[in-house]
Design an enzyme around this catalytic site. Sequence first.
Site, mmCIF file in Angstrom:
data_model
loop_
_atom_site.group_PDB
_atom_site.id
_atom_site.type_symbol
_atom_site.label_atom_id
_atom_site.label_comp_id
_atom_site.label_asym_id
_atom_site.label_seq_id
_atom_site.Cartn_x
_atom_site.Cartn_y
_atom_site.Cartn_z
ATOM 1 N N PHE A 52 0.852 -1.192 0.000
ATOM 2 C CA PHE A 52 0.000 0.000 0.000
ATOM 3 C C PHE A 52 0.885 1.238 0.000
ATOM 4 O O PHE A 52 1.866 1.299 0.742
ATOM 5 C CB PHE A 52 -0.885 0.019 1.251
ATOM 6 N N GLU A 53 0.502 2.230 -0.787
ATOM 7 C CA GLU A 53 1.386 3.379 -0.946
ATOM 8 C C GLU A 53 1.647 4.127 0.360
ATOM 9 O O GLU A 53 2.687 4.770 0.502
ATOM 10 C CB GLU A 53 0.839 4.354 -1.987
ATOM 11 N N ALA A 54 0.727 4.027 1.309
ATOM 12 C CA ALA A 54 0.921 4.752 2.568
ATOM 13 C C ALA A 54 1.995 4.125 3.440
ATOM 14 O O ALA A 54 2.446 4.747 4.400
ATOM 15 C CB ALA A 54 -0.397 4.825 3.330
ATOM 16 N N ASN D 103 1.606 11.513 -6.501
ATOM 17 C CA ASN D 103 2.164 11.232 -5.173
ATOM 18 C C ASN D 103 3.670 11.004 -5.232
ATOM 19 O O ASN D 103 4.410 11.483 -4.378
ATOM 20 C CB ASN D 103 1.496 9.989 -4.563
#
Lengths: 256, 256, 319, 319
Positions: A52-54, D103
């Site tokens: 997950f990018e987070a 991002n």
Amino acid sequence: MNKRRCSTMEIMAVAAAREIRDREVVFAGTGLPMLATMLAQQTHAPDCVIVFEAGAIDPRMLHLPMSVGDSRTLVGAAQAAGLFEIFNYVLQGGRVDVGFLGGAQIDRYGNINSTGIGPDRQRPAVRLPGSGGSADVAALSRRTVIIAHHQRRRFPLRVDYCTSPGWIDGGATRRAAGIYGGGPAAVVTTMGVIRYREPTKNPYLASYHPGIDAQQVQRETGFELDISEALETQPPSAEELDILRHQIDPERIFLK
Amino acid sequence: MNKRRCSTMEIMAVAAAREIRDREVVFAGTGLPMLATMLAQQTHAPDCVIVFEAGAIDPRMLHLPMSVGDSRTLVGAAQAAGLFEIFNYVLQGGRVDVGFLGGAQIDRYGNINSTGIGPDRQRPAVRLPGSGGSADVAALSRRTVIIAHHQRRRFPLRVDYCTSPGWIDGGATRRAAGIYGGGPAAVVTTMGVIRYREPTKNPYLASYHPGIDAQQVQRETGFELDISEALETQPPSAEELDILRHQIDPERIFLK
Amino acid sequence: MRNKVLKLDEAASWVHSGASISIGGFTSQRHPTALLRELIRQRVKDLTVYYHSAGSDLDLLIGAGCVHRLEGAYLADGVFAPIAPNFRRFVESSRIEFEDYTNAAMMARFAAGAMGLPFLPTRSMLGTDMMPGRQGSSVEPGKTAGRSGCKALEMACPFSGELLALVPAVRSDFCLLHVQQASANGLLRIEGQEFLDVQQALAATTVIATCEELVDEEILRREPERNRIPSFAVHAVVPVPFGAHPHGVHNHYDYDPEHLRRYNTAAKSDAAFAEYLEQFVFGAASHDAYLQAVGGPERLAQLCPCQGVGYNPLLKRSV
Amino acid sequence: MRNKVLKLDEAASWVHSGASISIGGFTSQRHPTALLRELIRQRVKDLTVYYHSAGSDLDLLIGAGCVHRLEGAYLADGVFAPIAPNFRRFVESSRIEFEDYTNAAMMARFAAGAMGLPFLPTRSMLGTDMMPGRQGSSVEPGKTAGRSGCKALEMACPFSGELLALVPAVRSDFCLLHVQQASANGLLRIEGQEFLDVQQALAATTVIATCEELVDEEILRREPERNRIPSFAVHAVVPVPFGAHPHGVHNHYDYDPEHLRRYNTAAKSDAAFAEYLEQFVFGAASHDAYLQAVGGPERLAQLCPCQGVGYNPLLKRSV
């Protein structure tokens, strides 16, 4: 399995899960991609790894996250990192096999708009959330799977704004734009599954979901779709539905 | 304090410690810079922070490390990071106030050679260890303090190889080379302390150690040194010597 | 989860002559030294080694004739050797190719490789004789390091106008690491300083990690914040207790000053070093035999740390 | 060690109108929301905000009229708001300047700022309408973001020839963070995902960190591997339990689905949002008053996590 007993979201989740192979590294966003990846892990791809990018890498989630930053992405995780590590070392480092994408508009060559609808970029008719990691996943995964609501207005010939590059203008134009890897392998929609032919990258309908026919899909698509070889999407098995409904999303957060 | 009772290493450690101000971030290498920084912390600069390139930030060392990678740099540390964080976020990020340097040759403008002695770069007469972090500290600290053994052959007009840039060719040449910060503030040697005049960056002898005179220093220096204002180096206090000998290096690892 | 556990000789056999490698650790800490000795026993040759601050790990490979080319920043062993002896002798007698960078530049080169970028900019290197084309540079642009054959370039930042140096990414065939803990699946745990291990590992095609302890992955997953190298980037795991000796491993054992002095004395001449290799590498044909040769359990016990400080405060270090 | 502890209103008063800021956290997690509400109470205006994936933290500032310009990648709140409502309305009615990045590009921009570099290269952005000069770009080169006035540039890598995008560093006046633990001296401990907090903090001139718990620094120094932001980069520490509500804090409390739904409904119109601000920001003139307004201890208890998972598995999340 009685086809009427499963919802479109369920058919899509299962179709998306089948795009994942065992041992692959999967970059998953919020919603259906999470369902699909968790389903793949519990069926044919037990050793696929979710990132997950987070920041979470390879969790064993017990409860469905409501966003990729959710604490629920950390249960049993191998790593709790951050955007720096995920985008640099995992995604740009070339470690992601399959990335999931969504968006408000998907065009003929799988380019995605999640920035704004309308011709005026500084004053869009509808302002969308923006790329987030979508453009990054689109450029840097080995292949991508796009999830979309199939409506004619959402499938224009050309996106109003290219947030996330697909095959750009088809053929070798993606490579010419400086994007070396990946590209869309499939678009899993509410009506069927679209794929792309080599080397033109022209789209074709690979399958239509149970209860829908190929002509219906073409009518809801704003560009020409080769439907000559389309088959019915293989419906979810009883086991797949059971896992989705009772283990993955019992709270009905994403499954409607 | 009887001057004869302290060694040259002790005088140097004390002189180097006095280059550090309270609350400064100090980039320290192996050996005398460690002694100096630890001494500063225990005397006039209790809140100065040591960083080591191998990863330790702000330790409260109990035993003297034998290299900057030593586990002894980690006792009570605020952070155990790595080269990525130290060089990027701390050093290049502009957080280091004073960096300590050493080297086999120091020239008129404080340029340092720690790569190789002799005219043939591919076959040096003496191969030295290489820059390590020295060139990085020289370029990226707010100011540097050089520690050196004062011998004429070690203080040539021009280094055989410029590993770590000082004032380059004097004047504004450092800035012209693309180096924005820092530059040598002092060279603490076995014989005295050299500093640089503005704006020429010409070197002058600021002080000579007890028992040595300014002419002796000039004789052991391979370039012209303005000695007109040199004073005697203020000798170590009893307290400084006590801390050095009994708390910082009781094993006599660096103090000879 | 996959089982990536190999024996030391199996893992070493992956590294072929002519390969490019990097070695984890820093000066006298946490090198995969047991694995390096096994490479020497297996007569691996012609290695290209990328390094930042190496110690007697890389010097050992050089002295054993395994290395063809070096690109790095520093080769010494702190108080034990102000200049790494084999390195010095091999360079002074033109027996090895080398190219000098700074630690920050090598960090940037490994980081670029880990980040999937062909280069990174740095504010270091400028004004030094390491820049190609400088009066003092050993090489001209277009003649050396990097896949493109270029060591480094100067560029004016197109945004700010400031001068920067660009350094090319390192992508090595292998990264050889030693860590405190690993799972069979390749999840690694480093205690203490990371050095540059994370970036070196991620800049390599194949990662071989030796470890002090093989642990159940569930234990490592309890503190996911402390795992910095994804298991999908790690290809072989080899449990080798005391696998870094004579170098230290934070929380496990201290460096061995006696052996490091012995090493650095021997490494000052070809003849003495041949004897060293015979005694501690070829003659001690396994890691167990090596540990016996350096003093066995009695000596190793003297290196073990006090809980709370990660090293042995009572270790005799000065001569 | 220095004492950097301030009260919430004191810390907020540091942030002047016209400043550039970034806000820690990610979508619905670990934002310094109590501090943001205090900025609104203090009528801070004309902020430039750099962000990656923001949620109702930044949307709140936008709706309160504090923001002049945005540069970032994503503004939404997961299931609670597929598009951040104030953001959408302010953009569609041309009440705010904005510039879109990805991002990864914003990560690179913050990382460049943290690393003291004027730019970083990225393989992302290419082929998108975010690149200046593209048919779909809102701006031309030389007209917008970055200190140099340029949003991004395309460059052929001088080593490999590959196309790359270069993005300019972010250096913000302030970074506002919320973390689990902090010492009075400014040593911070983040549990769970770091998001981009480390790089955002290091890319700012002044860092204000609110925290759930103020702890003795000795406790944080026991695990130095888990501290990622040096205390010398942190300028103010403000203990604010439940300081991220309605967003979640791993190991401390879950996000509040009820309040997030309420927020996102209110944020759909100027009138409803003015009422929301009156009730939860201006009318609740302190953090304690806010916590009472959102349901007080009874509601907060419902958000508290199970040990071992960091969130509340029994929390009612679906409508």
